[in-house]
Design a protein around this motif. Structure first.
Motif, PDB file in Angstrom:
ATOM      1  N   UNK A  56      -3.392  -6.391  20.039  1.00 30.68           N
ATOM      2  CA  UNK A  56      -2.704  -6.570  19.615  1.00 30.68           C
ATOM      3  C   UNK A  56      -2.484  -6.508  17.851  1.00 30.68           C
ATOM      4  N   UNK A  57      -1.680  -5.403  16.907  1.00 26.92           N
ATOM      5  CA  UNK A  57      -1.821  -4.694  15.910  1.00 26.92           C
ATOM      6  C   UNK A  57      -0.543  -6.001  15.049  1.00 26.92           C
ATOM      7  N   UNK A  58      -1.306  -6.375  13.886  1.00 25.31           N
ATOM      8  CA  UNK A  58      -0.517  -7.115  13.595  1.00 25.31           C
ATOM      9  C   UNK A  58      -0.641  -7.300  11.877  1.00 25.31           C
ATOM     10  N   UNK A  59       0.022  -7.122  10.593  1.00 27.77           N
ATOM     11  CA  UNK A  59      -0.207  -6.644   8.955  1.00 27.77           C
ATOM     12  C   UNK A  59      -0.333  -8.512   8.967  1.00 27.77           C
ATOM     13  N   UNK A  73      -4.053  -4.913   7.734  1.00 28.86           N
ATOM     14  CA  UNK A  73      -3.576  -4.889   8.783  1.00 28.86           C
ATOM     15  C   UNK A  73      -4.606  -5.196  10.178  1.00 28.86           C
ATOM     16  N   UNK A  74      -4.324  -6.084  11.169  1.00 31.36           N
ATOM     17  CA  UNK A  74      -6.050  -7.092  12.462  1.00 31.36           C
ATOM     18  C   UNK A  74      -5.139  -6.602  13.336  1.00 31.36           C
ATOM     19  N   UNK A  92      -5.113   0.030   4.407  1.00 29.15           N
ATOM     20  CA  UNK A  92      -4.131   0.636   4.201  1.00 29.15           C
ATOM     21  C   UNK A  92      -3.467   0.387   2.818  1.00 29.15           C
ATOM     22  N   UNK A  93      -3.083   1.725   2.420  1.00 27.11           N
ATOM     23  CA  UNK A  93      -2.071   2.036   1.218  1.00 27.11           C
ATOM     24  C   UNK A  93      -1.265   4.199   1.610  1.00 27.11           C
ATOM     25  N   UNK A  94      -0.104   3.894   1.161  1.00 29.71           N
ATOM     26  CA  UNK A  94       0.717   4.595   1.349  1.00 29.71           C
ATOM     27  C   UNK A  94       1.118   4.865  -0.240  1.00 29.71           C
ATOM     28  N   UNK A  95       1.996   6.260  -0.642  1.00 26.97           N
ATOM     29  CA  UNK A  95       2.363   5.994  -1.116  1.00 26.97           C
ATOM     30  C   UNK A  95       3.874   7.055  -0.718  1.00 26.97           C
ATOM     31  N   UNK A  96       5.255   7.044  -1.180  1.00 28.12           N
ATOM     32  CA  UNK A  96       6.585   7.094  -0.801  1.00 28.12           C
ATOM     33  C   UNK A  96       7.512   7.328  -1.847  1.00 28.12           C
ATOM     34  N   UNK A 119      -4.125   2.616  12.599  1.00 25.75           N
ATOM     35  CA  UNK A 119      -4.967   3.414  14.043  1.00 25.75           C
ATOM     36  C   UNK A 119      -6.321   3.224  12.810  1.00 25.75           C
ATOM     37  N   UNK A 120      -6.874   3.051  11.881  1.00 24.55           N
ATOM     38  CA  UNK A 120      -8.434   2.834  11.537  1.00 24.55           C
ATOM     39  C   UNK A 120      -9.369   1.876  11.883  1.00 24.55           C
ATOM     40  N   UNK A 121      -7.719   0.444  12.022  1.00 28.72           N
ATOM     41  CA  UNK A 121      -8.832  -0.136  12.796  1.00 28.72           C
ATOM     42  C   UNK A 121      -9.350  -0.263  13.886  1.00 28.72           C
ATOM     43  N   UNK A 122      -8.410  -0.018  14.590  1.00 32.24           N
ATOM     44  CA  UNK A 122      -8.561   0.941  16.319  1.00 32.24           C
ATOM     45  C   UNK A 122      -9.959   2.014  16.018  1.00 32.24           C
TER      46      UNK A 122
END
Length: 219
Positions: A56-59, A73-74, A92-96, A119-122
């Motif tokens: 399970x992955x959740x923010x 993300x956990x 996690x960090x992103x720009x758009x 993806x990094x957590x996995x």
């Protein structure tokens, strides 16, 4: 064997059969391949499920601003037989800076950040082997394209490149038109070869233009 030991035994069994991740994604702008969310999550989910594990992955935390987002993300792996669980967190960090109706939108930043953090957590949880070593990036780029790797790779420069991409789309410019302007103005064929000052100059120029066929508000 206690319940926690059973969980660890199952995680060990999963790690033993994991292989390097596939890279079915391709960044056409910067010319590199990458592991998509499906490349990372589907193999893990299937193998874990085969061993009675639930993933399970959740923010659990987020900071969202116009055009950018930071999240945490956990990732939790739980044993369906004993309910014992183990969790890790990843940033996690992103720009758009995409546009909608000729206005800055950037609503995809949070989803990109969540995907990257997941993806990094996995990868971290299962110690997944990967060839995504930044030191090896120039070699992979050289094999894909004759364009030299970017020399300006700070967050500022990346953000400027993404903003110019959004402006090019807004104006309907083709890649050929963009390269022609760069060649005539800066003597360079790629935005990745521009300095931060040149990128800002290019961005300001694009923002001063209107899409073909658009009427000026001053008319």
């Amino acid at each position: 064997m206690n319940e926690k030991a059973k969980l660890f035994q199952k995680i060990l069994a999963v790690q033993k059969v994991l292989e390097p991740l596939e890279k079915n994604g391709w960044n056409d702008f910067q010319k590199y391949s990458y592991s998509t969310a499906s490349d990372v999550l589907l193999p893990i989910q299937r193998i874990c499920n085969d061993h009675g594990l639930i993933v399970v992955a959740d923010c659990v935390d987020s900071k969202i601003e116009p055009g950018r987002a930071s999240v945490t993300v956990r990732l939790t792996v739980a044993d369906s037989e004993t309910s014992e669980a183990l969790s890790v967190t990843a940033p996690g960090y992103a720009e758009d800076f995409s546009y909608k109706d000729n206005r800055p939108n950037g609503d995809k930043a949070v989803y990109k950040a969540i995907t990257g953090a997941t993806k990094y957590a996995v990868r971290s949880f299962f110690c997944l082997p990967s060839d995504d070593d930044p030191e090896r990036a120039p070699t992979r780029l050289a094999a894909r394209t004759v364009i030299k790797p970017a020399v300006n790779n700070s967050k500022v420069d990346i953000a400027l490149i993404e903003q110019t991409t959004a402006e090019l789309k807004r104006l309907g410019w083709s890649n050929k038109e963009g390269r022609l302007y760069l060649q005539e103005t800066f003597g360079k064929s790629s935005r990745q070869h521009l300095t931060a000052q040149e990128l800002q100059q290019f961005l300001n120029y694009l923002r001063s233009l209107q899409p073909s066929g658009a009427q000026s508000t001053s008319e």
